[in-house]
Design an enzyme around this catalytic site. Structure first.
Site, PDB file in Angstrom:
ATOM      1  N   ASP A  52     -24.862 111.133  54.828  1.00 22.70           N
ATOM      2  CA  ASP A  52     -23.878 111.766  55.720  1.00 22.70           C
ATOM      3  C   ASP A  52     -24.519 112.937  56.464  1.00 22.70           C
ATOM      4  O   ASP A  52     -23.885 113.577  57.305  1.00 22.70           O
ATOM      5  CB  ASP A  52     -22.607 112.171  54.967  1.00 22.70           C
ATOM      6  CG  ASP A  52     -22.877 113.162  53.851  1.00 22.70           C
ATOM      7  OD1 ASP A  52     -24.056 113.475  53.570  1.00 22.70           O
ATOM      8  OD2 ASP A  52     -21.889 113.634  53.241  1.00 22.70           O
ATOM      9  N   ASP A  91     -23.831 106.794  52.012  1.00 26.09           N
ATOM     10  CA  ASP A  91     -23.025 107.938  51.571  1.00 26.09           C
ATOM     11  C   ASP A  91     -21.555 107.714  51.878  1.00 26.09           C
ATOM     12  O   ASP A  91     -21.206 107.294  52.991  1.00 26.09           O
ATOM     13  CB  ASP A  91     -23.467 109.205  52.329  1.00 26.09           C
ATOM     14  CG  ASP A  91     -24.330 110.115  51.484  1.00 26.09           C
ATOM     15  OD1 ASP A  91     -24.333 109.979  50.244  1.00 26.09           O
ATOM     16  OD2 ASP A  91     -25.010 110.977  52.084  1.00 26.09           O
ATOM     17  N   LYS A 121     -23.120 106.204  47.588  1.00 33.08           N
ATOM     18  CA  LYS A 121     -23.409 107.473  46.892  1.00 33.08           C
ATOM     19  C   LYS A 121     -22.238 108.418  47.118  1.00 33.08           C
ATOM     20  O   LYS A 121     -21.682 108.443  48.228  1.00 33.08           O
ATOM     21  CB  LYS A 121     -24.712 108.085  47.422  1.00 33.08           C
ATOM     22  CG  LYS A 121     -24.981 109.510  46.928  1.00 33.08           C
ATOM     23  CD  LYS A 121     -26.416 109.965  47.151  1.00 33.08           C
ATOM     24  CE  LYS A 121     -26.683 110.623  48.476  1.00 33.08           C
ATOM     25  NZ  LYS A 121     -25.871 111.803  48.797  1.00 33.08           N
ATOM     26  N   GLU A 190     -30.113 117.805  44.099  1.00 33.36           N
ATOM     27  CA  GLU A 190     -30.530 118.554  45.292  1.00 33.36           C
ATOM     28  C   GLU A 190     -30.632 120.044  45.001  1.00 33.36           C
ATOM     29  O   GLU A 190     -29.689 120.658  44.488  1.00 33.36           O
ATOM     30  CB  GLU A 190     -29.519 118.289  46.429  1.00 33.36           C
ATOM     31  CG  GLU A 190     -29.878 119.003  47.720  1.00 33.36           C
ATOM     32  CD  GLU A 190     -29.119 118.508  48.946  1.00 33.36           C
ATOM     33  OE1 GLU A 190     -28.381 117.507  48.852  1.00 33.36           O
ATOM     34  OE2 GLU A 190     -29.273 119.140  50.010  1.00 33.36           O
TER      35      GLU A 190
HETATM   36  O1  KIV Z   1     -27.016 113.019  53.342  1.00 29.79           O
HETATM   37  C1  KIV Z   1     -28.182 113.150  52.928  1.00 29.79           C
HETATM   38  O2  KIV Z   1     -29.162 113.114  53.698  1.00 29.79           O
HETATM   39  C2  KIV Z   1     -28.383 113.380  51.503  1.00 29.79           C
HETATM   40  C3  KIV Z   1     -29.781 113.722  51.056  1.00 29.79           C
HETATM   41  C4  KIV Z   1     -30.081 115.131  51.371  1.00 29.79           C
HETATM   42  C5  KIV Z   1     -29.976 113.410  49.628  1.00 29.79           C
HETATM   43  O3  KIV Z   1     -27.468 113.316  50.744  1.00 29.79           O
END
Ligand code: KIV
Length: 272
Positions: A52, A91, A121, A190
């Site tokens: 995201d 995401d 995710k 993270e």
């Molecule tokens: O959205 C994203 O790019 C992420 C990464 C930083 C793991 O969640």
């Protein structure tokens, strides 16, 4: 530690647990479009995250909050069309799963059906465990995300390192175990201290993929546009730039403009 590398024709959630068992580190990058996804897939990346972070990188928003389910599906389906080998993780955007596990399941099903992604995710621990469990009942593989969770930026107030204090570190460890027990196939950590990240990776059996979490974890993820040096105003300590595309592209554009203005482009061989 073994560095054995197996040649996976198609990376699956099972390949990732095998990599952890064998001590082979997992490589993961973001992608949001067909062209770059094709290049990184051919380059041998194990996992592509349709993050995201597209909200920041592609749309120029200050946070990840505004991106919608439909926009995530658009990005993810472009990536899926390009990929032959990597596992594609999508995401779930802010507002599509928090606080309502039925909504979470229906959002996850919509992502899987309409994008063709291989897994999803979501951010958080205990607070979202009911949503995770419900999504898993539909056979959808789930990757967790703990530590700095950008969808909660207005709760944290800053993007600084998380879990430096004992209490937050303890909650992170408990949440990681909860996510493993619930059935997540992997976990992103993270911006947490390297020692804590290593402790998490050693205390659970699912792969832990770090960003700003040191090298004691089972793999690494970076935002593609950051590691290619396209976003030059973002300079966290954990970021290694492999190219400086911001300057390369600026230079190419300046040369093109000059060539057009001076009627150097197109030349006799570049026309019909
Ligand atoms: O959205 C994203 O790019 C992420 C990464 C930083 C793991 O969640």
């Amino acid at each position: 530690m073994s560095t054995a590398k197996k040649n996976y024709t198609r990376v699956t959630t099972h390949s990732l647990s095998e990599m952890k068992r064998n001590g082979e580190k997992i490589s993961m990058l973001t992608a949001y479009d067909y062209t770059l996804a094709k290049i990184i897939d051919k380059g041998g990346i194990d996992v592509i995250l349709v993050g995201d972070s597209a909200s920041n990188v592609m749309a120029g928003h200050e946070t990840t909050l505004p991106i919608t389910l439909e926009q995530m599906i658009y990005h993810a389906s472009s990536v899926v069309r390009a990929v032959e080998r990597a596992l594609v993780v999508v995401d779930m955007p802010f507002g599509s799963y928090q606080g309502n596990s039925k909504k979470a399941l229906s959002s996850a099903i919509q992502i899987m059906k309409e994008s063709g992604g291989h897994s999803i995710k979501l951010e958080g621990g205990e607070e979202i465990i009911e949503s995770i469990k419900r999504i898993l009942t539909a056979g959808i593989p789930v990757m967790g995300h703990l530590g700095l969770t950008p969808q909660s930026i207005y709760k944290f107030g800053t993007y600084t390192v998380r879990a430096k204090q004992e209490e937050e570190a303890q909650k992170l460890l408990t949440d990681a175990k909860l996510l493993e027990e619930a059935g997540c196939f992997a976990l992103v950590l993270e911006k947490v201290p390297a020692k804590l990240a290593q402790k998490v990776a050693e205390s659970i059996n699912i792969p832990v993929i770090g960003i700003g979490a040191g090298n004691g974890v089972d793999g690494q993820v970076l935002v593609l546009h950051d590691m290619l040096g396209m976003t030059h105003e973002f300079n966290p300590r954990f970021l290694r730039r492999y190219l400086n595309l911001y300057d390369e592209i600026s230079g190419a554009v300046r040369n093109y403009v000059a060539d057009v203005k001076s009627i150097d482009f197109p030349n006799n061989n570049e026309q019909y």
